[in-house]
Design a protein around this motif. Structure first.
Motif, PDB file in Angstrom:
ATOM      1  N   TYR A  36       8.233  52.454 -60.156  1.00 26.76           N
ATOM      2  CA  TYR A  36       8.927  53.743 -59.896  1.00 26.76           C
ATOM      3  C   TYR A  36       7.806  54.723 -59.699  1.00 26.76           C
ATOM      4  N   GLN A  38       7.734  59.109 -59.441  1.00 27.31           N
ATOM      5  CA  GLN A  38       8.311  60.156 -59.771  1.00 27.31           C
ATOM      6  C   GLN A  38       7.452  61.357 -59.534  1.00 27.31           C
ATOM      7  N   GLY A  41       9.798  66.881 -61.316  1.00 24.01           N
ATOM      8  CA  GLY A  41      11.178  67.357 -61.496  1.00 24.01           C
ATOM      9  C   GLY A  41      12.388  66.604 -60.622  1.00 24.01           C
ATOM     10  N   ARG A  43      14.072  62.508 -59.510  1.00 25.20           N
ATOM     11  CA  ARG A  43      14.340  61.163 -60.000  1.00 25.20           C
ATOM     12  C   ARG A  43      13.378  60.178 -59.822  1.00 25.20           C
ATOM     13  N   PRO A  44      13.196  59.181 -60.872  1.00 25.16           N
ATOM     14  CA  PRO A  44      12.354  58.043 -60.303  1.00 25.16           C
ATOM     15  C   PRO A  44      12.757  57.282 -59.297  1.00 25.16           C
ATOM     16  N   LEU A  46      12.496  53.778 -56.928  1.00 21.71           N
ATOM     17  CA  LEU A  46      11.955  52.320 -56.973  1.00 21.71           C
ATOM     18  C   LEU A  46      10.976  52.470 -55.810  1.00 21.71           C
ATOM     19  N   PHE A  89       5.513  54.900 -62.923  1.00 23.29           N
ATOM     20  CA  PHE A  89       5.940  54.127 -63.970  1.00 23.29           C
ATOM     21  C   PHE A  89       6.122  52.847 -63.711  1.00 23.29           C
ATOM     22  N   ARG A  93      12.005  44.097 -67.336  1.00 24.24           N
ATOM     23  CA  ARG A  93      13.423  43.646 -67.645  1.00 24.24           C
ATOM     24  C   ARG A  93      13.549  42.111 -67.851  1.00 24.24           C
ATOM     25  N   LYS A 100      18.563  46.233 -69.458  1.00 27.42           N
ATOM     26  CA  LYS A 100      17.697  47.622 -69.659  1.00 27.42           C
ATOM     27  C   LYS A 100      16.281  47.428 -68.895  1.00 27.42           C
ATOM     28  N   LEU A 101      15.717  48.288 -68.406  1.00 22.12           N
ATOM     29  CA  LEU A 101      14.443  48.509 -68.056  1.00 22.12           C
ATOM     30  C   LEU A 101      13.790  49.075 -69.300  1.00 22.12           C
ATOM     31  N   PHE A 103      10.136  51.021 -69.882  1.00 22.64           N
ATOM     32  CA  PHE A 103       9.191  51.639 -68.926  1.00 22.64           C
ATOM     33  C   PHE A 103       7.754  51.683 -69.862  1.00 22.64           C
ATOM     34  N   GLY A 104       6.733  51.786 -69.064  1.00 25.19           N
ATOM     35  CA  GLY A 104       5.501  52.137 -69.591  1.00 25.19           C
ATOM     36  C   GLY A 104       5.409  53.723 -69.526  1.00 25.19           C
ATOM     37  N   ALA A 105       4.229  54.292 -70.247  1.00 29.03           N
ATOM     38  CA  ALA A 105       4.280  55.517 -70.220  1.00 29.03           C
ATOM     39  C   ALA A 105       3.890  56.454 -69.232  1.00 29.03           C
TER      40      ALA A 105
ATOM     41  N   TYR B  35      19.505  56.681 -69.207  1.00 31.77           N
ATOM     42  CA  TYR B  35      18.120  56.687 -69.514  1.00 31.77           C
ATOM     43  C   TYR B  35      17.960  58.190 -70.052  1.00 31.77           C
ATOM     44  N   LYS B  42       7.811  59.249 -71.172  1.00 32.70           N
ATOM     45  CA  LYS B  42       8.237  58.098 -70.361  1.00 32.70           C
ATOM     46  C   LYS B  42       9.948  58.236 -70.444  1.00 32.70           C
ATOM     47  N   VAL B  43      10.360  57.276 -69.584  1.00 29.49           N
ATOM     48  CA  VAL B  43      11.856  57.099 -69.406  1.00 29.49           C
ATOM     49  C   VAL B  43      12.375  56.124 -70.519  1.00 29.49           C
ATOM     50  N   PHE B  45      15.423  53.982 -72.490  1.00 29.79           N
ATOM     51  CA  PHE B  45      16.704  53.422 -72.158  1.00 29.79           C
ATOM     52  C   PHE B  45      17.561  53.934 -73.274  1.00 29.79           C
ATOM     53  N   PHE B  91      18.999  60.676 -67.192  1.00 32.35           N
ATOM     54  CA  PHE B  91      19.232  60.174 -65.763  1.00 32.35           C
ATOM     55  C   PHE B  91      20.410  59.020 -66.018  1.00 32.35           C
ATOM     56  N   GLN B 106      17.576  49.145 -59.978  1.00 33.05           N
ATOM     57  CA  GLN B 106      18.508  50.024 -60.590  1.00 33.05           C
ATOM     58  C   GLN B 106      18.040  51.602 -59.869  1.00 33.05           C
ATOM     59  N   GLY B 109      19.933  58.443 -60.584  1.00 36.89           N
ATOM     60  CA  GLY B 109      20.459  59.975 -59.926  1.00 36.89           C
ATOM     61  C   GLY B 109      19.482  60.913 -60.374  1.00 36.89           C
TER      62      GLY B 109
END
Lengths: 113, 117
Positions: A36, A38, A41, A43-44, A46, A89, A93, A100-101, A103-105, B35, B42-43, B45, B91, B106, B109
């Motif tokens: 992703y 980002q 400000g 959204r992430p 894809l 990011f 999954r 759920k995903l 995420f990395g940092a 999320y 980080k994001v 879940f 999110f 996925q 928003g």
């Protein structure tokens, strides 16, 4: 639970150069690996993803490679442009468990013109 | 192109108050998620929701949190008694389906920035 390590945390490249970001994961049953982008400000979004039955996928200037044995996958951006500057990011999954995903940092990519 | 929408974009609330964050997933999607992202981090879940029930939740999603699909289009996250540490961007996301061979993407928003004072 799943642990995702992402490196580097920041990356500065000159416009036109390539950028590579790497993620390692712990759960060998993970089977889907999205990336992703980002912007500040926002959204992430894809940008590319890969499934565990594929070793490499390419979409124009971006590509993702997966090494299941070593449990790592990488994002490659070629011919970088200033608009590529953002936070990237990786995520993993394992679909059997709620989708759920994890995420990395994140990696802050700066493309200098 | 269809997008996930969220309201409000920014919510300021006092500690101890209840907040409801709203989301409209993409119309043909069946799997919904929340999320959160603390500023600069980080994001993470929180919860996934399928077939009108929670399919998985994280340790963050304690008894103060609940989710609901009150009608055919909305998906909500309620925080019963907000704490300072709940301040974050929340999110909502949705995906078409799960299962091998299905589309796995996925879509997120724009987020609701929650500020607890």
């Amino acid at each position: 639970g799943e642990n995702v390590e992402q490196h580097p945390s920041t990356l500065s490249v000159q416009e036109g150069d390539s950028a590579v970001i790497k993620c390692t994961y712990s759960d060998s049953a993970s089977n889907y690996f999205p990336w992703y982008k980002q912007e500040l400000g926002k959204r992430p979004q894809l940008i590319i993803d890969i499934r565990s039955n594929v070793g490499e996928k390419k979409d124009q200037r971006i590509a993702v490679t997966l090494n299941k044995t070593a449990k790592h996958f990488s994002l490659h951006i070629t011919e970088t442009q200033p608009e590529d500057s953002a936070v990237y990011f990786c995520a993993v999954r394992r679909w059997e468990y709620g989708n759920k995903l994890v995420f990395g940092a994140g990696t802050i990519l700066r493309v200098k013109s | 192109e269809p997008e996930v929408t969220q309201t409000p974009s920014h919510q300021v609330t006092q500690m101890g108050q209840e907040v409801i964050l709203r989301c409209v997933p993409i119309s043909n999607h069946l799997y919904f998620y929340w999320y959160r992202q603390i500023l600069g981090q980080k994001v993470e879940f929180l919860v996934s929701f399928y077939n009108n029930e929670i399919s998985e939740k994280s340790e963050i999603f304690d008894d103060q949190f609940s989710v609901e699909r009150p009608d055919g289009s909305n998906f909500t996250l309620k925080i019963r008694s907000t704490k300072l540490e709940d301040s974050a961007m929340y999110f909502c996301a949705s995906s078409e389906f799960i299962g091998w061979g299905a589309r796995l993407e996925q879509y997120f928003g724009p987020g609701t920035r929650l500020t607890v004072t």
